[in-house]
Write a protein that holds these residues in place. Structure first.
Motif, short mmCIF file in Angstrom:
data_model
loop_
_atom_site.label_atom_id
_atom_site.label_comp_id
_atom_site.label_asym_id
_atom_site.label_seq_id
_atom_site.Cartn_x
_atom_site.Cartn_y
_atom_site.Cartn_z
N GLU A 131 0.69 -1.12 0.05
CA GLU A 131 0.07 0.10 -0.02
C GLU A 131 0.73 1.26 -0.07
OE1 GLU A 131 -0.71 0.54 4.95
OE2 GLU A 131 -2.44 -0.58 3.59
N ARG A 132 2.11 1.14 -0.03
CA ARG A 132 2.99 2.09 0.10
C ARG A 132 3.57 2.70 -1.30
NH1 ARG A 132 7.39 -0.16 3.10
NH2 ARG A 132 8.35 1.91 3.21
N CYS A 133 3.87 4.01 -1.48
CA CYS A 133 3.91 4.56 -2.73
C CYS A 133 5.85 4.71 -2.98
CB CYS A 133 3.68 5.84 -2.73
SG CYS A 133 4.24 7.16 -1.75
N THR A 134 6.11 4.80 -4.19
CA THR A 134 7.49 4.82 -4.47
C THR A 134 8.31 5.90 -3.62
OG1 THR A 134 7.06 4.30 -6.60
CG2 THR A 134 9.09 5.17 -6.35
N PHE A 135 7.73 6.92 -3.36
CA PHE A 135 8.35 8.02 -2.61
C PHE A 135 8.90 7.36 -0.97
CE2 PHE A 135 8.45 11.68 0.18
CZ PHE A 135 9.33 12.52 -0.33
N LYS A 188 -4.23 4.37 -5.17
CA LYS A 188 -5.78 4.20 -5.15
C LYS A 188 -6.02 3.28 -3.80
CE LYS A 188 -7.24 5.81 -9.05
NZ LYS A 188 -7.53 7.33 -9.22
N GLY A 189 -7.14 3.89 -3.25
CA GLY A 189 -7.52 3.22 -1.70
C GLY A 189 -6.74 3.70 -0.49
N GLN A 190 -5.80 4.56 -0.82
CA GLN A 190 -5.11 5.30 0.56
C GLN A 190 -5.42 6.69 0.45
OE1 GLN A 190 -2.77 3.47 2.65
NE2 GLN A 190 -4.09 2.00 1.62
N GLU A 191 -6.23 7.15 -0.12
CA GLU A 191 -6.71 8.66 -0.08
C GLU A 191 -7.06 9.22 1.25
OE1 GLU A 191 -8.25 6.19 -1.87
OE2 GLU A 191 -8.13 6.87 -3.98
N GLY A 246 -6.07 16.82 -2.90
CA GLY A 246 -5.72 18.09 -3.31
C GLY A 246 -4.45 18.02 -4.36
N LEU A 247 -3.51 17.18 -3.79
CA LEU A 247 -2.32 16.76 -4.31
C LEU A 247 -2.75 16.06 -5.70
CD1 LEU A 247 0.87 17.09 -4.93
CD2 LEU A 247 1.05 15.33 -3.56
N ARG A 248 -3.60 15.08 -5.67
CA ARG A 248 -3.97 14.23 -6.62
C ARG A 248 -4.54 15.06 -7.79
NH1 ARG A 248 -7.58 9.08 -5.74
NH2 ARG A 248 -5.65 8.21 -4.75
N ALA A 249 -5.48 16.07 -7.40
CA ALA A 249 -6.03 16.86 -8.49
C ALA A 249 -5.13 17.69 -9.13
CB ALA A 249 -7.20 17.85 -7.82
N ILE A 250 -4.17 18.29 -8.57
CA ILE A 250 -2.96 19.11 -9.14
C ILE A 250 -2.16 18.31 -10.03
CG2 ILE A 250 -0.89 20.29 -8.48
CD1 ILE A 250 -2.33 21.38 -5.92
N ALA A 251 -1.84 17.05 -9.62
CA ALA A 251 -1.00 16.21 -10.39
C ALA A 251 -1.86 15.90 -11.56
CB ALA A 251 -0.72 14.92 -9.79
#
Length: 113
Positions: free
Chosen positions: A33-37, A64-67, A75-80
């Protein structure tokens, strides 16, 4: 660059490829569930608490699923997504997005623990 040229280009440039989940050879990818960062922070042993708080925002935006992990994530998702839809080159997109990540880092750095 087309994704199928990623590994060849990384080898040629002596670079570390990341966030390319289709390639098993790429170590710096989503992990469960963790991201690359978060994988980057782990592998490079970066312990700055603000980076780890920023990583949660990025995870919620990216996975997805970690919102739910951070209120700032949507907000960051919308900007990206907005930048992705803008039609500008990857280089220009990164140049415009990096200051946003710098600002988010400063925001979380100044938040109480």
């Amino acid at each position: 660059m087309p994704e199928d040229q990623l590994l060849e280009a990384a080898h040629r440039e002596e670079a570390i490829p990341f966030d390319a989940t289709r390639f098993l050879e790429v170590k710096l990818n989503h992990r469960g569930e963790r991201c690359t960062f978060e994988a980057i922070l782990e592998d490079f042993k970066l312990v700055d608490p603000a980076l780890h708080r920023l990583a949660l925002i990025v995870r919620g935006a990216d996975v997805k699923g970690q919102e739910h992990v951070c209120s700032e994530s949507l907000g960051l998702r919308a900007i990206a997504h907005g930048f992705a839809l803008s039609g500008i080159s990857d280089e220009e997109r990164l140049a415009r997005e990096f200051p946003l990540y710098d600002a988010l880092y400063e925001f979380v750095r100044h938040q109480p623990n």
